[in-house]
Write an enzyme that holds these catalytic residues in place. Structure first.
Site, PDB file in Angstrom:
ATOM      1  N   SER A 363      29.040  38.318  36.266  1.00  0.00           N
ATOM      2  CA  SER A 363      28.973  38.990  34.967  1.00  0.00           C
ATOM      3  C   SER A 363      27.720  39.853  34.824  1.00  0.00           C
ATOM      4  CB  SER A 363      29.060  37.936  33.862  1.00  0.00           C
ATOM      5  OG  SER A 363      29.297  38.522  32.618  1.00  0.00           O
ATOM      6  N   ASP A 374      24.612  51.219  42.494  1.00  0.00           N
ATOM      7  CA  ASP A 374      25.273  52.513  42.279  1.00  0.00           C
ATOM      8  C   ASP A 374      24.265  53.642  42.085  1.00  0.00           C
ATOM      9  OD1 ASP A 374      27.706  51.320  42.517  1.00  0.00           O
ATOM     10  OD2 ASP A 374      28.317  51.561  40.431  1.00  0.00           O
ATOM     11  N   LYS A 388      33.210  39.080  38.383  1.00  0.00           N
ATOM     12  CA  LYS A 388      33.653  38.960  36.987  1.00  0.00           C
ATOM     13  C   LYS A 388      33.329  40.262  36.269  1.00  0.00           C
ATOM     14  CE  LYS A 388      33.077  36.266  32.736  1.00  0.00           C
ATOM     15  NZ  LYS A 388      32.508  37.303  31.856  1.00  0.00           N
TER      16      LYS A 388
END
Length: 624
Positions: A363, A374, A388
């Site tokens: 999460s 990223d 998740k």
């Protein structure tokens, strides 16, 4: 001379178009208008457009065009009719879809209420109304995902603990051992610790009520209560009863149990969970490390199951500059979709960062690690994270109950969602299925490295996971290292500082002696294999020679097993180090002591010390 004509075709749900008249008597009629151009003579038709049983009639000659101007006017008129019909029909269809769903909701609620009342009034035995309702709710939510949960009023402390890391209680972990409830660890600075309660104490009574025969959950509920309320705790220590009287407090679990400088010039921050003020605590730790002149920072998110989304965004903001999109949430209601951007100027956009993750990182941990990956702002090391990619909101319900509901999925900067399990599709056994590799999509990081969705966060540098041996599992499951630590503390009131304390050979030999009269039997995978082969050999009536060879193999395995305490000595030493240091220096001391024995932290530090290698990992297509 042939003339151009326009033919208007209508297709109605529940009715067929017949020759010169299209009749649609269904109240839910869906009309599709299509224009066809023909080179034909004198096509005459009358079409009745029915919407909600109301008729619109077009005259016969309207569709006959004898010149271009007339044809253009006709086309315009047809387009106006088409647009009007489309708008009215779409609005009506949407209205009826909502009405249908509303009816289904009302119908099913009425059916459920009828079943519940019938059971209450006619079932042969008395039923527990609340328990039966809880069972029904749990069964319904089990069809969705494991994160959508209902909380009755009695469980509000659990909600506070999950969301804020806070609850009203004494501030101690407990466990069941040999039918008794034992204090596992009192938190430093919390009521139990300040009152003198220590790890290893056996709970005898809570507020005069015996704890004997009660489950761990029963005792836990007794220990918790409103902050400021009185509690009397009777325990047994070293065979002697002791009573502690103190007040409960609002307990806030430490989300950053340790931060400091390791390996000379590397900063280390351990974040346990994303509870309230997690970002502030990480920021404070990072600022202290910067003052020490660290060359790089390790953010340890291993075992961190997540928490509050805003805390994750603010932690990213420490390393990523203002106005950078880090996560977007998308759900059923478009108006509630959100984009989260960094709001402040970054503290440091250049310092090398390594984020450690493992299969228990989930999460919010994946939002931080995934976003930094990223944006090519950090190197991710460890094992693939949990996967998740779902966001939950806690919504208030009637009678002071609440429900945590999955309301959206989150997408990190590259555009990917890392949710690994598709709870909307299940196999024949009812188990949710993992997203297939063939359905995974490739995305690009800021620097052009390839990353994928649907599979958690894959580390840039994968590290081989460390698995505990069978003997370690056996010792821990019997609480033998825990019990030895209790005895060790009784004999040794003081030890060296956490960072310097070591499990010496003499301490380890003492532990081996401690185990002499203890039962920690266990079965290895090899033993299971020999047992299976022996049973199969007997069933298949193999010769005595085969059975004798298998028996000899079993004896050799038994002999080899006797050496497991020394074969896995280093591994067991680490377990003892953890159990003993936490008794003297609490969570902070345990983390500090274990860092030097952690191979993954060591590899992360080595990478940060090698700047050229660190930068090479962040170059395009260098992801391993």
């Amino acid at each position: 001379m042939r003339k151009n004509h326009i033919f208007l075709r209508l297709k109605c749900e529940g009715a067929k178009i017949k020759s010169q008249r299209a009749a649609a008597y269904s109240k839910k009629a869906v009309l599709q208008l299509g224009f066809y151009f023909f080179k034909a003579e004198n096509i005459f038709a009358v079409y009745n457009l029915f919407i909600d049983n109301k008729c619109l009639t077009l005259p016969n000659n309207l569709l006959t065009c004898n010149n271009t101007a007339t044809m253009r006017r006709t086309i315009k008129l047809m387009l106006c009719i088409f647009i009007s019909v489309s708008v009215v029909t779409t609005a009506y269809a949407q209205k009826n879809t909502k009405t249908d769903r509303g009816f289904e909701l009302s119908k099913n609620l009425e059916i459920f209420s009828s079943v519940y009342k019938t059971l209450y009034n006619t079932y042969v035995d008395d039923i527990n109304e609340g328990e039966l309702m809880q069972t029904a709710i749990d069964a319904m939510l089990a069809k969705l995902d494991p994160y959508t949960n209902f909380y009755p009023e009695s469980n509000m402390e659990d909600v506070k603990l999950q969301l804020l890391g806070e609850y009203g209680g004494i501030g101690a972990l407990i466990h069941s051992q040999n039918g008794k409830t034992v204090i596992s660890e009192p938190y430093e600075g919390m009521p139990a610790y300040e009152a003198g309660v220590r790890a290893g104490d056996i709970i005898l009574e809570v507020n005069g009520q015996s704890a004997e025969g009660k489950t761990n959950e029963n005792v836990r509920q007794q220990l918790r209560g409103q902050a400021g309320s009185d509690i009397s705790l009777k325990v047994e220590r070293n065979g002697r009863p002791m009573t502690f009287n103190f007040k409960r407090k609002s307990i806030a679990l430490p989300n950053v149990p340790f931060s400091g400088v390791i390996y000379g010039n590397i900063g280390y921050i351990k974040l346990n969970e994303f509870t309230k003020n997690a970002a502030d605590n990480v920021l404070a730790a990072f600022n202290n490390l910067k003052k020490s002149g660290v060359a790089g920072v390790i953010l340890d998110l291993r075992g961190n199951g997540g928490g509050l989304l805003n805390e994750a965004v603010d932690i990213i903001n420490i390393f990523v500059d203002k106005n950078t999109t880090v996560v977007t949430t998308k759900g059923k209601v478009d108006a509630k979709n959100q984009t989260f951007k960094t709001m402040r100027k970054a503290v440091d956009t250049n310092i090398p960062v390594v984020v450690l993750i493992d299969p228990a990182s989930a999460s919010a941990s994946e939002i931080v690690s995934g976003s930094l990956q990223d944006l090519d702002r950090a190197v991710i090391m460890g094992q693939r994270s949990f996967g998740k990619g779902l966001v939950q909101n806690v919504l208030p319900l009637v009678y002071n109950t609440q429900m945590k509901v999955t309301v959206s999925k989150y997408y990190i900067p590259s555009g990917r969602c890392i949710q690994a399990i598709d709870y909307s599709h299940r196999d024949t056994n009812g188990r949710a299925v993992k997203i297939q590799d063939s359905l995974r999509t490739a995305y690009k990081t800021k620097n052009g490295r390839t990353v994928y969705d649907g599979y958690g966060i894959e580390p840039d540098i994968a590290l081989e996971p460390q698995y505990a041996s069978q003997i370690s599992f056996a010792l821990i499951s019997k609480f033998l290292p825990f019990d030895y630590a209790t005895e060790f503390v009784r004999k040794n009131p003081v030890i060296a500082p956490a960072k310097d304390f070591k499990i010496t050979d003499s301490i380890y030999d003492d532990f081996v002696q401690f185990l002499k009269d203890k039962d920690y039997s266990y079965t290895t995978a090899t033993e299971e294999g020999i047992k299976f082969l022996t049973e199969s050999a007997k069933k298949e009536k193999c010769g005595q020679t085969v059975l004798q060879l298998l028996d000899e193999a079993k004896q050799q395995i038994d002999n080899d097993k006797q050496n497991d305490l020394y074969k896995f000595k280093d591994e067991i030493k680490d377990i003892l180090l953890s159990e003993i240091t936490v008794r003297y220096y609490n969570q902070k001391g345990r983390t500090e002591a274990m860092i030097n024995a952690d191979p993954e932290v060591k590899q992360a530090a080595e990478l940060l010390k090698d700047k050229e290698k660190y930068l090479s990992v962040l170059k395009p297509e260098s992801k391993k």
